[in-house]
Design a protein around this motif. Structure first.
Motif, short mmCIF file in Angstrom:
data_model
loop_
_atom_site.label_atom_id
_atom_site.label_comp_id
_atom_site.label_asym_id
_atom_site.label_seq_id
_atom_site.Cartn_x
_atom_site.Cartn_y
_atom_site.Cartn_z
N GLY A 1 3.73 -4.96 7.06
CA GLY A 1 4.39 -4.35 8.21
C GLY A 1 5.82 -4.77 8.43
N PRO B 1 6.98 -6.92 11.92
CA PRO B 1 6.88 -5.49 12.24
C PRO B 1 7.71 -5.14 13.47
CG PRO B 1 4.72 -6.35 11.67
CD PRO B 1 5.65 -7.52 11.73
N LEU C 1 -0.97 -4.75 12.08
CA LEU C 1 0.17 -4.57 11.18
C LEU C 1 0.43 -5.79 10.29
CD1 LEU C 1 2.61 -2.70 13.59
CD2 LEU C 1 1.47 -1.75 11.58
N ILE D 1 -3.27 -1.26 7.55
CA ILE D 1 -2.17 -0.31 7.35
C ILE D 1 -2.57 0.75 6.33
CG2 ILE D 1 0.20 -0.04 6.51
CD1 ILE D 1 0.73 -2.92 7.48
#
Length: 545
Positions: free
Chosen positions: A367, A447, A26, A32
């Protein structure tokens, strides 16, 4: 394809190796981007959370998009359109939806002499890109390999189609204009499943709407052709960080910088960011084009001398640096690895292409979980002599609560005649033409996902930062009450979003939306025509039925 989130590994074992690998991924925007279940923003405090679609159509050609649009329309499905997956406002994802995923439609073709369909204009250099292409790869083809310049965005992993439909600014927009203004032609699949060519001659109303009217609203763009420009010899950077010893010294410092900008830098040459930070810190990270190093040095000489000779009032915590480099190497990964390896990070997955790089400065966005986000265009009238003290006081008051980022390339005032004239032909809020800067005040965390044990957002910290952002933007609104906000970088809670995002252009955009998508197949919250729908896009409001 059925969409399966890699975060399932964390539900089963939040402390396990598989979950650790996911959270490592992430922080890699390419990881991603290549997973249909993920988005470049994990969520936004009290606003939205990234939730995967149930199914995705991994489109590889326009016919795939046509099939997906027809299927969604005929079966009354909630649709999501996703290319690069960058959306602070959450429009790249929705639960219980069918996603049209254009990531694989990423061809890039250079043209020496492009003529739009049906046009009588003379041929011109251009580049055609698929809807899933990202800017780092486009720059690599156009500039590193092709020796030309295309106006795109600063963050290299943003999708071309999404950025352009939102308006789109890059470091040198004061000279070359917005990304939206560089569009020569688009191929788009509208709600009726028809493939249309939109340019200045063919479907000109749709062409206008696609240039800043918002992505995922008027149809699914499958291909874009953008004007390219002659590349200058060099691009340059000016950077330094200054600590002021007291509040009164900081006032003097910010005032001196505003004077410098208004008198010497407010033109087509300068862009990028100056941060005014809590704790009396001024952080300068500007880009320039069209100037030699000697010319840039001369512009900054008096300001640097003022700081250096002010005794104990100011201190450089990062020494002044004004440098230039060959423009053709601006996005050349191999060159940057040799000269400034700290500036870029690489896609570290096994077998990843060497050109899969991104700016280290954008790492925090990979993220991320947003605490709050506000943007406000500041009119150039604030640079007038009598207004400057009000501007300085507003900036200082705002910086008591949160960092104020001044993005000079995202206001076109002072820019080239071509940049301003071309922006007037787009759907972007006309406020950008009179603005010298876009002020952004935002905060983010790593994230995080609510309900995922061990990986939840720090809500106390997020709420504290969100409160500071609200106070800071309130100070700036005192001097720019009608500034408007930039669609792609703005608050999820923007109250008068039609006016803030599009100003006087909204009425015409709504008419075009109703013409091409009367049933509202394409829904984006706070997108054109969305006032007729519930926030999640699943129910038409009674007043609009």
């Amino acid at each position: 394809m059925a969409v399966k989130s890699p975060l399932v590994a964390c539900q089963d074992n939040p402390a396990g190796a598989a979950c650790r690998d996911v959270f490592k991924g992430l922080k890699n925007p390419y990881y991603i981007g290549d997973d249909a279940a993920l988005t470049q923003t994990a969520g936004y405090l009290d606003a939205w959370a990234s939730q995967p679609s149930v199914y995705a159509v991994a489109a590889r050609k326009t016919a795939d998009v046509v099939a997906a649009v027809n299927f969604a329309r005929d079966n009354n499905l909630r649709l999501v359109v996703r290319g690069g997956g960058h959306s602070y406002l959450g429009t790249s994802s929705a639960p219980d939806s069918l996603m049209i995923w254009t990531r694989a439609m990423n061809d890039i073709t250079l043209h020496e002499s492009f003529v739009a369909q049906g046009s009588e204009d003379p041929p011109q250099p251009a580049v055609t890109v698929g809807a899933g292409a990202i800017w780092m790869h486009v720059y690599n083809e156009v500039t590193t390999r092709g020796g030309r310049y295309v106006q795109g965005g600063g963050c290299g992993t943003v999708g071309v189609a999404g950025l352009l439909q939102g308006g789109g600014f890059g470091s040198y927009s004061k000279n070359y204009g917005t990304a939206a203004a560089s569009l020569l032609e688009a191929e788009i699949v509208t709600a009726d499943g028809v493939v249309r060519i939109a340019n200045a001659r063919s479907n000109p109303d749709l062409f206008w709407a696609l240039r800043g009217g918002g992505g995922g609203t008027f149809g699914v763009v499958t291909r874009l052709t953008l004007r390219t420009h002659e590349l200058p010899d060099v691009f340059g950077f000016a950077s330094m960080t200054i600590q002021a010893a007291s509040g009164s010294s900081f006032r003097k410092l910010v005032g001196a910088f505003v004077d410098l900008y208004a008198d010497r830098l407010h033109d087509r040459h300068w862009g990028e960011i100056v941060n005014i930070k809590p704790g009396n810190v001024l952080d300068i990270q500007l880009s320039f084009q069209g100037l030699s190093k000697q010319q840039a040095d001369e512009l900054w000489q008096a300001f640097i001398r003022l700081v250096s000779e002010a005794g104990g009032e100011f201190a450089f915590t990062r020494s002044p640096s004004i440098r230039t480099g060959p423009a053709a190497r601006r996005w050349d990964a191999a060159y940057i690895r040799q000269r400034a390896p700290q500036a870029i990070l690489s896609d570290d997955r096994p077998g990843a292409p060497a050109e899969n790089v991104f700016w280290a400065a954008n790492l925090s966005e990979a993220g991320h979980f947003i605490h709050g986000f506000e943007s406000l265009w500041l009119p150039a009238s604030l640079l007038d002599g009598v207004e400057r003290p009000r501007l300085v006081e507003a900036l200082l008051a705002a910086a008591q609560h949160a960092t104020v980022e001044l993005h000079f390339q995202k206001g076109l005032a002072g820019g080239s005649e071509a940049a301003i004239a071309s922006a007037k032909e787009t759907a972007t809020n006309p406020a950008v033409i009179d603005a010298f800067v876009l002020a952004i005040i935002a905060s983010e965390g790593p994230p995080a996902y609510s309900g995922l044990s061990g990986h939840e957002p720090d809500l106390a910290d997020a709420r504290k930062n969100a409160a500071g952002i609200a106070k800071a933007v309130g100070e700036l609104r005192k001097v720019a009450p009608d500034g408007g906000a930039y669609l792609a970088e703005s608050s999820f809670f923007e109250p008068k979003w039609q006016q803030a995002y599009w100003g006087a252009n909204y009425k015409r955009l709504l008419q075009i939306k109703q013409q091409y998508d009367p049933a509202g197949l394409f829904f984006v919250r706070h997108g054109v025509g969305s006032e007729g729908w519930s926030d999640d896009g699943f129910a038409r409001l009674a007043a609009h039925q």
